[in-house]
Design a protein around this motif. Structure first.
Motif, PDB file in Angstrom:
ATOM      1  N   ALA A  79       0.813  -1.218   0.000  1.00 53.22           N
ATOM      2  CA  ALA A  79       0.000   0.000   0.000  1.00 53.22           C
ATOM      3  C   ALA A  79       0.847   1.269   0.000  1.00 53.22           C
ATOM      4  O   ALA A  79       0.445   2.272  -0.582  1.00 53.22           O
ATOM      5  N   TYR A  80       2.001   1.250   0.637  1.00 52.07           N
ATOM      6  CA  TYR A  80       2.742   2.499   0.840  1.00 52.07           C
ATOM      7  C   TYR A  80       3.172   3.190  -0.465  1.00 52.07           C
ATOM      8  O   TYR A  80       3.007   4.404  -0.596  1.00 52.07           O
ATOM      9  N   PRO A  81       3.713   2.452  -1.442  1.00 47.91           N
ATOM     10  CA  PRO A  81       4.201   3.147  -2.648  1.00 47.91           C
ATOM     11  C   PRO A  81       3.103   3.873  -3.416  1.00 47.91           C
ATOM     12  O   PRO A  81       3.377   4.846  -4.114  1.00 47.91           O
ATOM     13  N   ASN A  82       1.847   3.413  -3.311  1.00 51.04           N
ATOM     14  CA  ASN A  82       0.763   4.031  -4.089  1.00 51.04           C
ATOM     15  C   ASN A  82       0.019   5.046  -3.214  1.00 51.04           C
ATOM     16  O   ASN A  82      -0.568   4.677  -2.199  1.00 51.04           O
ATOM     17  N   PRO A  83       0.052   6.339  -3.595  1.00 51.21           N
ATOM     18  CA  PRO A  83      -0.565   7.346  -2.716  1.00 51.21           C
ATOM     19  C   PRO A  83      -2.053   7.092  -2.454  1.00 51.21           C
ATOM     20  O   PRO A  83      -2.596   7.547  -1.459  1.00 51.21           O
ATOM     21  N   TYR A  84      -2.727   6.374  -3.367  1.00 52.75           N
ATOM     22  CA  TYR A  84      -4.164   6.156  -3.169  1.00 52.75           C
ATOM     23  C   TYR A  84      -4.461   5.037  -2.175  1.00 52.75           C
ATOM     24  O   TYR A  84      -5.536   4.989  -1.604  1.00 52.75           O
ATOM     25  N   THR A  85      -3.527   4.116  -2.001  1.00 50.20           N
ATOM     26  CA  THR A  85      -3.784   3.052  -1.021  1.00 50.20           C
ATOM     27  C   THR A  85      -3.100   3.354   0.307  1.00 50.20           C
ATOM     28  O   THR A  85      -3.403   2.721   1.314  1.00 50.20           O
ATOM     29  N   ARG A  86      -2.175   4.310   0.306  1.00 52.94           N
ATOM     30  CA  ARG A  86      -1.458   4.616   1.547  1.00 52.94           C
ATOM     31  C   ARG A  86      -2.389   5.297   2.549  1.00 52.94           C
ATOM     32  O   ARG A  86      -2.374   4.998   3.732  1.00 52.94           O
ATOM     33  N   ARG A  87      -3.219   6.206   2.054  1.00 58.48           N
ATOM     34  CA  ARG A  87      -4.090   6.957   2.966  1.00 58.48           C
ATOM     35  C   ARG A  87      -5.236   6.065   3.450  1.00 58.48           C
ATOM     36  O   ARG A  87      -5.439   4.975   2.932  1.00 58.48           O
ATOM     37  N   SER A  88      -6.004   6.562   4.421  1.00 55.97           N
ATOM     38  CA  SER A  88      -7.102   5.733   4.930  1.00 55.97           C
ATOM     39  C   SER A  88      -8.189   5.634   3.862  1.00 55.97           C
ATOM     40  O   SER A  88      -8.356   6.536   3.037  1.00 55.97           O
ATOM     41  N   THR A  89      -8.914   4.519   3.883  1.00 51.70           N
ATOM     42  CA  THR A  89      -9.895   4.257   2.827  1.00 51.70           C
ATOM     43  C   THR A  89     -10.962   5.343   2.772  1.00 51.70           C
ATOM     44  O   THR A  89     -11.424   5.706   1.697  1.00 51.70           O
ATOM     45  N   SER A  90     -11.365   5.863   3.937  1.00 54.02           N
ATOM     46  CA  SER A  90     -12.395   6.907   3.939  1.00 54.02           C
ATOM     47  C   SER A  90     -11.917   8.145   3.185  1.00 54.02           C
ATOM     48  O   SER A  90     -12.673   8.747   2.421  1.00 54.02           O
ATOM     49  N   GLU A  91     -10.631   8.516   3.398  1.00 54.28           N
ATOM     50  CA  GLU A  91     -10.084   9.683   2.688  1.00 54.28           C
ATOM     51  C   GLU A  91     -10.051   9.436   1.192  1.00 54.28           C
ATOM     52  O   GLU A  91     -10.326  10.329   0.389  1.00 54.28           O
ATOM     53  N   LEU A  92      -9.713   8.204   0.832  1.00 58.00           N
ATOM     54  CA  LEU A  92      -9.648   7.847  -0.591  1.00 58.00           C
ATOM     55  C   LEU A  92     -11.027   8.017  -1.225  1.00 58.00           C
ATOM     56  O   LEU A  92     -11.173   8.654  -2.274  1.00 58.00           O
ATOM     57  N   ILE A  93     -12.060   7.469  -0.567  1.00 52.80           N
ATOM     58  CA  ILE A  93     -13.423   7.568  -1.120  1.00 52.80           C
ATOM     59  C   ILE A  93     -13.817   9.033  -1.224  1.00 52.80           C
ATOM     60  O   ILE A  93     -14.396   9.471  -2.217  1.00 52.80           O
ATOM     61  N   SER A  94     -13.477   9.788  -0.175  1.00 54.11           N
ATOM     62  CA  SER A  94     -13.831  11.204  -0.152  1.00 54.11           C
ATOM     63  C   SER A  94     -13.224  11.934  -1.350  1.00 54.11           C
ATOM     64  O   SER A  94     -13.886  12.739  -2.012  1.00 54.11           O
ATOM     65  N   GLU A  95     -11.961  11.618  -1.661  1.00 52.31           N
ATOM     66  CA  GLU A  95     -11.316  12.282  -2.799  1.00 52.31           C
ATOM     67  C   GLU A  95     -11.929  11.835  -4.124  1.00 52.31           C
ATOM     68  O   GLU A  95     -12.089  12.632  -5.054  1.00 52.31           O
ATOM     69  N   LEU A  96     -12.301  10.559  -4.208  1.00 56.52           N
ATOM     70  CA  LEU A  96     -12.873  10.057  -5.457  1.00 56.52           C
ATOM     71  C   LEU A  96     -14.255  10.653  -5.713  1.00 56.52           C
ATOM     72  O   LEU A  96     -14.666  10.827  -6.848  1.00 56.52           O
ATOM     73  N   PHE A  97     -14.996  10.929  -4.633  1.00 53.22           N
ATOM     74  CA  PHE A  97     -16.333  11.512  -4.780  1.00 53.22           C
ATOM     75  C   PHE A  97     -16.270  12.990  -5.162  1.00 53.22           C
ATOM     76  O   PHE A  97     -17.228  13.554  -5.636  1.00 53.22           O
ATOM     77  N   ASN A  98     -15.112  13.624  -4.915  1.00 57.07           N
ATOM     78  CA  ASN A  98     -15.033  15.078  -5.049  1.00 57.07           C
ATOM     79  C   ASN A  98     -15.129  15.546  -6.495  1.00 57.07           C
ATOM     80  O   ASN A  98     -14.614  14.896  -7.398  1.00 57.07           O
ATOM     81  N   ASP A  99     -15.752  16.697  -6.659  1.00 53.88           N
ATOM     82  CA  ASP A  99     -15.807  17.313  -7.977  1.00 53.88           C
ATOM     83  C   ASP A  99     -14.585  18.219  -8.100  1.00 53.88           C
ATOM     84  O   ASP A  99     -14.154  18.807  -7.117  1.00 53.88           O
ATOM     85  N   CYS A 100     -14.012  18.317  -9.301  1.00 52.36           N
ATOM     86  CA  CYS A 100     -12.835  19.164  -9.453  1.00 52.36           C
ATOM     87  C   CYS A 100     -13.230  20.621  -9.514  1.00 52.36           C
ATOM     88  O   CYS A 100     -13.725  21.097 -10.543  1.00 52.36           O
ATOM     89  N   GLY A 101     -13.029  21.334  -8.430  1.00 48.55           N
ATOM     90  CA  GLY A 101     -13.300  22.776  -8.419  1.00 48.55           C
ATOM     91  C   GLY A 101     -12.068  23.514  -8.901  1.00 48.55           C
ATOM     92  O   GLY A 101     -11.073  22.916  -9.306  1.00 48.55           O
ATOM     93  N   ALA A 102     -12.123  24.853  -8.836  1.00 46.19           N
ATOM     94  CA  ALA A 102     -10.976  25.643  -9.301  1.00 46.19           C
ATOM     95  C   ALA A 102      -9.832  25.558  -8.307  1.00 46.19           C
ATOM     96  O   ALA A 102      -8.700  25.854  -8.622  1.00 46.19           O
ATOM     97  N   LEU A 103     -10.134  25.151  -7.058  1.00 49.66           N
ATOM     98  CA  LEU A 103      -9.118  25.238  -6.015  1.00 49.66           C
ATOM     99  C   LEU A 103      -8.577  23.869  -5.611  1.00 49.66           C
ATOM    100  O   LEU A 103      -7.852  23.762  -4.635  1.00 49.66           O
ATOM    101  N   GLU A 104      -8.970  22.826  -6.350  1.00 54.53           N
ATOM    102  CA  GLU A 104      -8.529  21.484  -5.952  1.00 54.53           C
ATOM    103  C   GLU A 104      -7.064  21.286  -6.292  1.00 54.53           C
ATOM    104  O   GLU A 104      -6.626  21.612  -7.399  1.00 54.53           O
ATOM    105  N   SER A 105      -6.302  20.717  -5.341  1.00 55.38           N
ATOM    106  CA  SER A 105      -4.878  20.512  -5.621  1.00 55.38           C
ATOM    107  C   SER A 105      -4.582  19.040  -5.916  1.00 55.38           C
ATOM    108  O   SER A 105      -3.442  18.649  -6.055  1.00 55.38           O
ATOM    109  N   SER A 106      -5.640  18.222  -5.985  1.00 52.57           N
ATOM    110  CA  SER A 106      -5.421  16.776  -6.152  1.00 52.57           C
ATOM    111  C   SER A 106      -4.924  16.458  -7.564  1.00 52.57           C
ATOM    112  O   SER A 106      -5.221  17.167  -8.525  1.00 52.57           O
ATOM    113  N   GLN A 107      -4.186  15.338  -7.657  1.00 54.15           N
ATOM    114  CA  GLN A 107      -3.666  14.883  -8.952  1.00 54.15           C
ATOM    115  C   GLN A 107      -4.802  14.592  -9.929  1.00 54.15           C
ATOM    116  O   GLN A 107      -4.671  14.760 -11.130  1.00 54.15           O
ATOM    117  N   LEU A 108      -5.929  14.145  -9.388  1.00 55.94           N
ATOM    118  CA  LEU A 108      -7.073  13.788 -10.231  1.00 55.94           C
ATOM    119  C   LEU A 108      -7.639  15.013 -10.937  1.00 55.94           C
ATOM    120  O   LEU A 108      -8.475  14.881 -11.821  1.00 55.94           O
TER     121      LEU A 108
END
Length: 766
Positions: free
Chosen positions: A390-419
């Motif tokens: 899990a550690y090498p992949n930033p998406y599996t390293r974080r807690s699963t809830s945070e991962l889901i939260s990021e995947l649900f997010n809409d890309c706004g103008a202020l998002e800094s995520s890789q997605l």
């Protein structure tokens, strides 16, 4: 001697008069059940009605009795209030502790070590908006130990410490479970379903289980294993319910009433797990409960409300919202998008089937081979593998809830995520809200690769994680699998719409420069589909999903995905993951949803069969105490029919084994003159006995005079229905009043297993 005219007062005292009826005073434990036995719902119900009648008639006598009757009426609501308060508090504490311990694997806050990463940088003045995760107060372990934040050495040291913390947490969790509360492992929902259907598992909802489950749940989730805290929170809430039941005799002495409270507690559990009070009530109704009267519905609603309110006042997510993954999408969805939504539903159904089959095969293997003897080693091995991968992949390293939260997010103008690394059009005047579809940049393609790897990793590792000897929920990992798949599909559809907006499917609703496709919505739909495929929930699932995200507009896509995933998964097998685990453990659970369509009769199922010895019965007035004790010693039946005589075999009633044992033990202690040769009688008046005989023993009080009977030609379909709807323990088979045999719940389950070509011996308990 028994004609009252001829009996002197002293004779009456020593004889059959008052002492004989000592059993009319109830003695302790009568009407209770052994461990791993099924309760008799009818009996519990009638006992509660009797209690109620007594209280009502007494309440007219004095003011004090009236107050007592009012307190009794209110006790149900008081229990609900207490359950809500305690389960809400525990959930809040668990959430906060998990946050802190998950971040502890990566680093520590120097200003206050009890702050999680997010809290640490909130309080800092040096944070900029772009680098909101970086602040001098928060240091990764390598930086703290060596002073270097970057470089290969720091990476390796951080990697090593991440694995070490994960192993430490999971070792602590499994050791605590093993030593103090073996029942605290797993998700707890299969067992709670079984308990609510009327089975007794002592200690499963005890104080130790509550304490250890709460502590080990934090450890297990923080260790980064692929498991969630939602299922175990239902178990924790039910333990709270059981704890408060013991304060009120109305619930502690009546197993049927206790189960009404536990149904409501399950609702409170889901309410705090997801911040979804209405979803919790529906979950309890659809998935967990067996007997759910209207009164329980209102009480569940109240308990879920109080629990959600308590959690909201603790505010563990710090966003002053109750919901776990709050989303704000600015675009509606279009009819053409139903196609990918339904495809996600199909994916969810297939994943659910794959997961159930693989997980049950693995758990069966654990039960039947040497693997089951080394639970600690197994947990440590799985944690080690999970952490290393899990550690090498930033998406599996974080807690699963945070991962889901990021995947649900809409890309706004202020998002800094890789997605959200899209290529922006330089001359575009951009309103903050409504950003048009843009071509994907290198970051998005990079993220897609990592997500694809994370998807494969999650699918495989969850199969081996669920069912280990630590508290492990299934909701969050299933949602993660669906959310990853959904986000990948969403980005694909979005790019297709951008590059081919002249295609006929996109033409009507996707103009160039418009924001048409929201990839986050696809993640949400995928999460619902996968969760539905594994648990087979429909109504409660959709309600939980929109309460969880606040996405009210998107009920139709969620419904489409949930129904599709259920249809696809049902095509491969009717059981959800919980029913499969109930079957694997051999619990006596009669599922309300199972159809029984075979043309067998009661006479084919009843015991004794032709080759077996005759039925063990008691007669109404000729059996001695010694006969009864021998019968109890030689057999292991849970009860015995009482007949007029062995010749006529006319049925009078049924007496429970436990009550018989207690009654005789009690009589030998309290009543003089009861010896082995005393006659036991179940009639109103004592039998005419010679004067030399020892004093007889009257046991009419423990006799059930209205046992449930069917004739030998009753179709099994009807018998199964009777067992299911009335919650019977056993049912006697007669022909014109003569007793022929007995059918127990176990016989019914074994017969059903046989008819479905399964092994009837897999049903283990009574």
């Amino acid at each position: 001697m028994h004609k009252l005219g001829g009996a002197t007062p002293t004779e009456e005292m020593n004889g059959a008069g008052n002492l004989m009826d000592f059993l009319d005073e109830p003695f302790p434990d009568v009407g209770t059940y052994e461990d791993f036995h099924t309760i008799d719902w009818l009996r519990e119900k009638s006992r509660d009605t009797d209690r109620h009648r007594k209280i009502t008639s007494k309440s007219k006598e004095s003011i004090w009795e009236l107050i007592k009757s009012l307190l009794d009426a209110w006790s149900g609501w008081v229990v609900m209030l207490l359950i809500g308060l305690l389960s809400g508090t525990l959930a809040g504490v668990i959430d906060l502790a998990v946050d802190w311990m998950t971040d502890l694997k990566e680093g520590v806050c120097l200003s206050a070590f009890w702050y999680s990463h997010e809290q640490c940088c909130w309080t800092s003045n040096e944070t900029t908006f772009d680098d909101r995760d970086k602040c001098p107060q928060w240091q990764k372990w390598a930086e703290l130990m060596t002073g270097h934040a970057e470089g290969a050495g720091a990476y390796v040291l951080n990697y090593f410490l991440y694995i070490l913390w994960a192993l430490l947490f999971s070792f602590l969790a499994v050791s605590l479970v093993r030593v103090f509360a073996p029942y605290a492992c797993g998700s707890g929902i299969p067992e709670i379903k079984t308990i609510l259907s009327g089975f007794i598992i002592r200690g499963y909802l005890g104080k130790w289980t509550l304490l250890i489950k709460t502590v080990t749940l934090v450890l297990a989730v923080s260790s980064g294993l692929s498991l969630g805290k939602e299922g175990p929170l239902v178990h924790v809430a039910c333990c709270c319910g059981n704890l408060f039941c013991s304060l009120f005799s109305k619930y502690s002495k009546n197993e049927g009433k206790r189960r009404e409270v536990l149904s409501a507690a399950a609702a409170a559990g889901v309410s705090v797990a997801f911040g979804a009070p209405i979803g919790g009530v529906l979950f309890s109704l659809e998935e967990v409960s067996y007997y759910f009267p209207l009164k329980t519905l209102w009480r569940s609603f109240f308990a879920a409300l109080v629990a959600a309110f308590t959690l909201r006042s603790i505010n563990p997510f710090g966003n002053s919202r109750l919901v776990l993954f709050y989303v704000e999408y600015h675009t509606p969805w279009y009819m053409a998008e139903l196609v990918p939504f339904i495809l996600l539903g199909v994916f969810g159904g297939l994943w659910g089937t794959l997961f159930i089959r693989a997980n049950i095969a693995w758990c069966r293997r654990r039960k039947t081979t040497q693997l089951g003897k080394y639970p600690v080693l197994e947990v440590i091995a799985v944690t080690g593998i999970t952490a290393v991968l899990a550690y090498p992949n930033p998406y599996t390293r974080r807690s699963t809830s945070e991962l889901i939260s990021e995947l649900f997010n809409d890309c706004g103008a202020l998002e800094s995520s890789q997605l959200c690394d899209y290529i922006n059009n330089p001359n575009m005047s951009r309103p903050v809200d409504d950003i048009p579809d843009r071509p994907a940049g290198p970051g998005v393609y990079n993220a897609l690769w990592q997500l694809a790897l994370a998807l494969v990793f999650k699918i495989v590792i969850t199969i081996f994680t669920f069912g280990m000897k630590i508290p492990s929920g299934l909701f969050i990992p299933s949602m993660a699998v669906g959310a990853i798949a959904g986000r990948i599909v969403g980005i694909a559809v979005e790019q297709m719409a951008y590059h081919h907006h002249d295609w006929i499917i996109f033409k009507n609703w996707c103009r160039p420069g418009a924001d048409c496709v929201t990839p986050g919505l696809y993640a949400m739909v995928g999460a619902a589909a996968c969760l539905g495929g594994v648990t087979r929930m429909t109504v409660s699932l959709v309600v939980i999903m929109f309460e969880l995200t606040g996405g009210l507009e998107y009920i139709v896509p969620l419904m489409a995905a949930a129904v599709t995933s259920k249809w696809v998964a049902d095509a491969f097998g009717k059981e959800g993951i919980y029913e499969s685990h109930i079957q694997l453990n051999g619990y006596p659970y009669l599922d309300v949803r199972d159809e029984f369509t075979h043309r067998t009769l009661a006479t084919d199922v009843m015991r004794p069969r032709r080759s077996e010895p005759p039925l063990a019965v008691l007669t109404q007035d000729t059996t001695t105490v010694e006969d009864v004790e021998t019968l109890i010693k030689d057999t292991d039946y849970n009860g015995f029919p009482v007949v007029v005589s062995r010749e006529s075999e006319r049925l009078i009633g049924f007496v429970q084994r436990r009550d018989l044992t207690l009654a005789i033990k009690n009589a030998r202690q309290k009543q003089d003159g009861v010896v082995s040769s005393s006659v036991v009688y179940f009639t109103e008046d004592a039998p005419q006995l010679p004067a030399s005989n020892p004093q007889p023993l009257k046991l009419r009080r423990i006799l059930n005079l209205s046992p449930f009977t069917v004739t030998d030609h009753t179709p099994m379909e009807t018998v199964v229905d009777i067992f299911r709807k009335l919650g019977l323990r056993q049912c006697l088979v007669t022909r014109s009043g003569r007793l022929l045999g007995i059918i127990t719940k176990k016989d019914v389950l074994r017969h059903m297993a046989q008819m479905m070509n399964q092994d009837p011996e897999s049903i283990m308990f009574n």
